[in-house]
Design a protein around this motif. Structure first.
Motif, mmCIF file in Angstrom:
data_model
loop_
_atom_site.group_PDB
_atom_site.id
_atom_site.type_symbol
_atom_site.label_atom_id
_atom_site.label_comp_id
_atom_site.label_asym_id
_atom_site.label_seq_id
_atom_site.Cartn_x
_atom_site.Cartn_y
_atom_site.Cartn_z
ATOM 1 N N TYR A 133 0.873 -1.179 0.000
ATOM 2 C CA TYR A 133 0.000 0.000 0.000
ATOM 3 C C TYR A 133 0.911 1.230 0.000
ATOM 4 O O TYR A 133 1.340 1.711 1.052
ATOM 5 N N GLN A 135 1.033 5.014 -1.404
ATOM 6 C CA GLN A 135 0.192 6.077 -1.960
ATOM 7 C C GLN A 135 0.826 7.425 -1.643
ATOM 8 O O GLN A 135 0.921 7.821 -0.476
ATOM 9 N N ASN A 217 4.225 6.040 -5.093
ATOM 10 C CA ASN A 217 3.047 5.260 -5.460
ATOM 11 C C ASN A 217 3.431 3.848 -5.885
ATOM 12 O O ASN A 217 4.532 3.617 -6.377
ATOM 13 N N SER A 218 2.516 2.911 -5.692
ATOM 14 C CA SER A 218 2.663 1.565 -6.230
ATOM 15 C C SER A 218 1.311 1.098 -6.742
ATOM 16 O O SER A 218 0.272 1.498 -6.209
ATOM 17 N N HIS A 219 1.334 0.272 -7.765
ATOM 18 C CA HIS A 219 0.095 -0.245 -8.346
ATOM 19 C C HIS A 219 0.085 -1.771 -8.326
ATOM 20 O O HIS A 219 -0.674 -2.408 -9.054
ATOM 21 N N ASP A 234 -6.712 -7.145 -5.794
ATOM 22 C CA ASP A 234 -6.272 -5.900 -6.426
ATOM 23 C C ASP A 234 -5.707 -4.907 -5.410
ATOM 24 O O ASP A 234 -4.606 -4.390 -5.567
ATOM 25 N N LYS A 235 -6.475 -4.643 -4.355
ATOM 26 C CA LYS A 235 -6.054 -3.717 -3.301
ATOM 27 C C LYS A 235 -6.581 -4.256 -1.984
ATOM 28 O O LYS A 235 -7.796 -4.294 -1.779
#
Length: 313
Positions: A133, A135, A217-219, A234-235
Motif C-alpha cells: 500500500y 500512496q 506510489n505503487s500499483h 487488487d487492493k
C-alpha cells in the motif's frame, strides 16, 4: 436506533457519515468540540449511546478511555492507539465497563474479505504473502516546502506505518495470526516519522512481505501464494477484485458485490453489535487489534520510530 457522536471532523468523518446514511439504525446526535472541558461534557451527555473517534492517533487512547468510563461505546479509527500499551488499557477499560470498543478497520469487514477467508483453503498450504500500500500523500508536497502537517508529525503518532502499513498488517494478522519474527527497514524523514517502509514477517511455515509508503506510489496487487495456486487481490485495503490462479493455469473469480460505500460495513457492524448487546466484534476483535499493534511496535523499535506517547506508558 443508536445515537452516535463524532469526535474529530475531517475527510474521513465525511466519508463515514456518507456511508452511515445507508445504515438505518445509525443516527448522528452530536459533534465533538476540541476543548477538554467540552469533551468531558460531551462524554457525560445523555443524548449519546456511542462515539466515533477520528482524531489524530496520539489522542485515541485518552479519548476512548474517557468515553468508555462515561458509559459510551467506542468506534475508534485505525490504528486503535499509538502503541500496544495504550491498546491494552483501552481494552481493559471496555471490559471493565461492559462496553463495545471496536477498531474502525474497514478492509476486514468488507464482503470481499469474507470471500478471501472462505476460499483461502483452495490454494493449498499458504507459503508466502505479498502486500503493498504505497500512496503518494498530497501533504508530502507541503512537507517538501517546509510545512509539516499532522500526517508527518511524530507528535500525533503519524507516518507511513501508522497510516498505510496498518492496512496491510491488520488483515495479515486476521488471516494468519501474529508472526514469530519480524524484520523491518524504512526511510525516515527529518521530521522524525517514516516516509516509507518494508516488513518481513516470518511464520513457522510461511513468510509475508509488506511494503508501504506515503512518498511514492505503487500499483502492485496483493498476492497470497499457496502450494496449489495464488490468490490475487487488487487492493487489500478495499478488495474490489479477487481471483485464484491455479497451478494448472485455470482462473477462478471470487469477487462479490459490495454495493455500499466502503465504510458502510464497519458502521453497520458497530451499531448492530450495540443493538445486539455484544461488547466485542468477532472480526475486528481485541486480539486482532492488540496483535497488530504489537507487530507495529516491533517494527517501530526496529526502525527507531519513537512517539511521545511511548514515554507516557
Amino acid at each position: 436506533m443508536v445515537l452516535v457522536g463524532i469526535i474529530g471532523t475531517n475527510w474521513i468523518t465525511d466519508q463515514l457519515l456518507e456511508a452511515a446514511k445507508s445504515v438505518e439504525i445509525f443516527e448522528l446526535s452530536a459533534v465533538y468540540s476540541r476543548t477538554r472541558e467540552r469533551a468531558e461534557e460531551f462524554a457525560a451527555s445523555s443524548i449519546l449511546d456511542a462515539v466515533y473517534i477520528a482524531t489524530p492517533n496520539a489522542y485515541h487512547a485518552e479519548q476512548s478511555i474517557l468515553f468508555l468510563q462515561n458509559g459510551k461505546h467506542v468506534l475508534c479509527e485505525k490504528p486503535l492507539a499509538a502503541n500496544a500499551t495504550e491498546v491494552k488499557k483501552m481494552i481493559e477499560t471496555a471490559k471493565e465497563h461492559n462496553l463495545l470498543l471496536m477498531e474502525a478497520m474497514k478492509p476486514t469487514l468488507l464482503p470481499n474479505f469474507k470471500a478471501i477467508q472462505n476460499n483461502l483453503h483452495k490454494i493449498g498450504r499458504v507459503r508466502k504473502l505479498f502486500s503493498s500500500y504505497c500512496q503518494y500523500s498530497s501533504r508530502y508536497n507541503k512537507y517538501k516546502e517546509g510545512i509539516i502537517l499532522n500526517a508527518f508529525n511524530p507528535i500525533f503518532a503519524n507516518g507511513a506505518l501508522m497510516d498505510l502499513g496498518t492496512y496491510c498488517l491488520y488483515p495479515l494478522v486476521t488471516l494468519f495470526g501474529e508472526p514469530k519474527d519480524i524484520k523491518a527497514t524504512s526511510v525516515m524523514l527529518e521530521s522524525g516519522v517514516d516516509g516509507e517502509g518494508s516488513v518481513l514477517l516470518q511464520y513457522e511455515d510461511k513468510e509475508a512481505v509488506v511494503m508501504y509508503s506515503k512518498i511514492s506510489n505503487s500499483h502492485l496487487p496483493t498476492e497470497i501464494q499457496g502450494e496449489n495456486g495464488s490468490m490475487i487481490i487488487d487492493k487489500l485495503h478495499t478488495a474490489e477484485d479477487i481471483e485464484i490462479r491455479y497451478n494448472d493455469g485455470s482462473i477462478e473469480k471470487l469477487t462479490v458485490e459490495q454495493p455500499y460505500p466502503e465504510m458502510y460495513y464497519e458502521v453497520k457492524e458497530f451499531v448492530e453489535l450495540i443493538e445486539a448487546g455484544k461488547t466485542e466484534s468477532d472480526i475486528n476483535s481485541y486480539v486482532n487489534s492488540y496483535q497488530t499493534m504489537h507487530v507495529m511496535d516491533q517494527v517501530r523499535e526496529t526502525i527507531g520510530l519513537v512517539y511521545p506517547n511511548d514515554k507516557l506508558g
